[in-house]
Design a protein around this motif. Structure first.
Motif: not given
Length: 477
Positions: A125, A141-142, A425-426, A429-430, A432-433, A445
């Motif tokens: 990240c 990221v968040l 969680i990072c 989120q990455e 899901l991009q 995931i």
């Protein structure tokens, strides 16, 4: 919001030299960078926290990227030094709470797999967004809301860790003072020695702007940790302190092993400063940082296993939260280990103060919406004031709190959030991009969600256990 890219920046985005995955320097202000002030156009004043826009996608790495920075071996020692310290003395008690060496090592190595993976997630990240510290990764990221919350969590953890390290220095020097004089005068008392050593030696190490200075002293910390391992092993084989067998061979409910998890997390938690190390790594990349992490975690795991095993075999369930307190004050070899540990904690504590200070700086700049060019003007004055205030408050608390076990139990749960929850969680989120999720990304995931659940569980369990222990006023034994 107005368009944030001018014509030259649009051309740079379309240029063939803009290769994704290279290590770019972020324009975010963090206390360790910002050697060149940014243009006023780089400031986004429309956001709620005055966060600066990132130009990392249009910046090319300078020549310094290839020639300057910390080499791998020094970066590994810096990560080791950030992890070692008070944690190495708590592991014998963790092994006792697990009910034996075999159970403890299984738990330790199982957690170590995910602990190592968390480093790589954070490095990925940071590399993708050009972040310079842990908090910047969360912001990129968040979002800014999570960034503020993370700053507060890091602030609390680093403040608690600073207190724990100061308590540790006081405990070790108090034993050395008793060895010099059975009825020590005021200048050999715990309070005087702790305050004197922290002010004379620790405070100057906390003032520099970057971690580069501390990387030179990190080798001493690693050597000191090896010396402590040798001392605990030597004292076991000498047999002068060995307890009865019934205090070593005990059977405990398997649920009691959870009380050892905060100690293990505290011992391996160096994820917050690791991003700052990655930012200063020579030719920084995720694979190179992976080498750093593997070397560092191997050293830490070996040191913890040796100290934990021989400390537990020597004192069994009678072991204290600081294993060196079990030895006689007049033991010369142990006193050498006490002094050595105090030296280790000096550089480790300085890294902790560095991270805590970066949180204070980030919250200050966000609150006042201060642009980087203006922030750089009075950076030195703010850094000195923040360091002195942080240092003074920590020292005052450590004078009154004398049991390091309480500090470790409380901040060990927070360590689980930095090790498992935030990296997990990072990662989610990455992934899901991406518009299309392949099987690999779906598995990542799932892995991220596992990290999140594990982090929340350890945090909740640790804090409840610590609170109940304080309420009852009883330890495990």
């Amino acid at each position: 919001m107005t368009h944030s890219l001018n014509y030259s920046e649009q051309q740079a985005l379309l240029g063939s030299n803009n290769i994704q995955g290279k290590h770019f320097r972020s324009p975010y202000y963090s206390g360790v960078m910002l050697e060149q002030p940014l243009n006023a156009s780089d400031v986004d004043t429309t956001t709620s926290v005055g966060v600066f826009k990132s130009r990392s996608v249009v910046q090319q790495p300078s020549e310094d990227f290839f020639h300057e920075g910390i080499p791998i071996w020094r970066a590994a020692l810096l990560v080791v030094n950030a992890a070692l310290g008070a944690g190495i003395l708590n592991f014998p008690q963790a092994y006792a709470e697990c009910g034996g060496i075999a159970t403890a090592i299984v738990i330790q190595m199982s957690l170590l797999v995910f602990i190592t993976g968390a480093f790589l997630i954070l490095a990925y990240c940071a590399d993708k967004h050009g972040s310079q510290n842990f908090q910047e990764v969360i912001r990129e990221v968040l979002g800014p809301g999570a960034y503020i919350v993370t700053q507060i969590f890091v602030l609390l953890y680093m403040f608690g860790s600073t207190i724990a390290y100061m308590i540790l220095i006081g405990d070790q020097l108090q034993s050395v003072g008793k060895a010099i004089d059975s009825e020590p005068p005021w200048y050999l008392s715990r309070i005087f020695l702790m305050c004197a050593v922290c002010i004379i030696f620790l405070l100057p190490l906390c003032l520099p702007k970057t971690l580069k200075v501390l990387s030179y002293s990190s080798a001493l910390g690693t050597i000191g940790a090896i010396f402590i391992c040798v001392v605990t092993a030597t004292k076991y084989f000498q047999g002068n302190y060995t307890v009865k067998t019934e205090f070593v061979q005990v059977k405990l409910p398997w649920t009691e092993a959870f009380s050892a998890v905060p100690i293990i997390c505290f011992g391996f938690q160096c994820h917050v400063p690791s991003i700052a190390v990655y930012a200063e790594l020579k030719r920084a990349s995720v694979p190179r940082f992976g080498i750093v992490v593997v070397i560092a975690m191997a050293i830490c795991a070996a040191a913890y296993a040796i100290t934990g095993s021989f400390g537990y075999l020597t004192f069994g369930t009678k072991v204290k939260s600081d294993v060196l307190l079990n030895y006689h004050p007049n033991d010369v070899l142990v006193n050498c280990a006490r002094v050595t540990l105090s030296i280790i904690v000096l550089s480790t504590g300085a890294v902790v103060v560095f991270c805590g200070r970066s949180c204070l700086e980030g919250l200050y700049l966000s609150f006042f919406r201060m642009p980087p060019a203006l922030a750089e003007v009075h950076e030195r004055q703010r850094r000195i004031i923040q360091t002195i205030v942080w240092f003074s408050l920590s020292l005052i608390v450590s004078v009154f709190v004398k049991d390091i076990g309480y500090a470790v139990a409380l901040i060990g749960g927070l360590a689980a959030l930095f090790i498992f929850f935030f990296p997990g969680i990072c990662l989610v989120q990455e992934m899901l991009q991406y518009p299309v999720l392949s099987t690999t990304k779906k598995l990542l995931i799932a892995l991220g969600l596992f990290y999140v659940v594990l982090g929340v569980f350890i945090f909740a369990d640790s804090e409840v256990f610590a609170i109940m222990k304080d309420i009852t006023g009883k330890g495990l034994y």
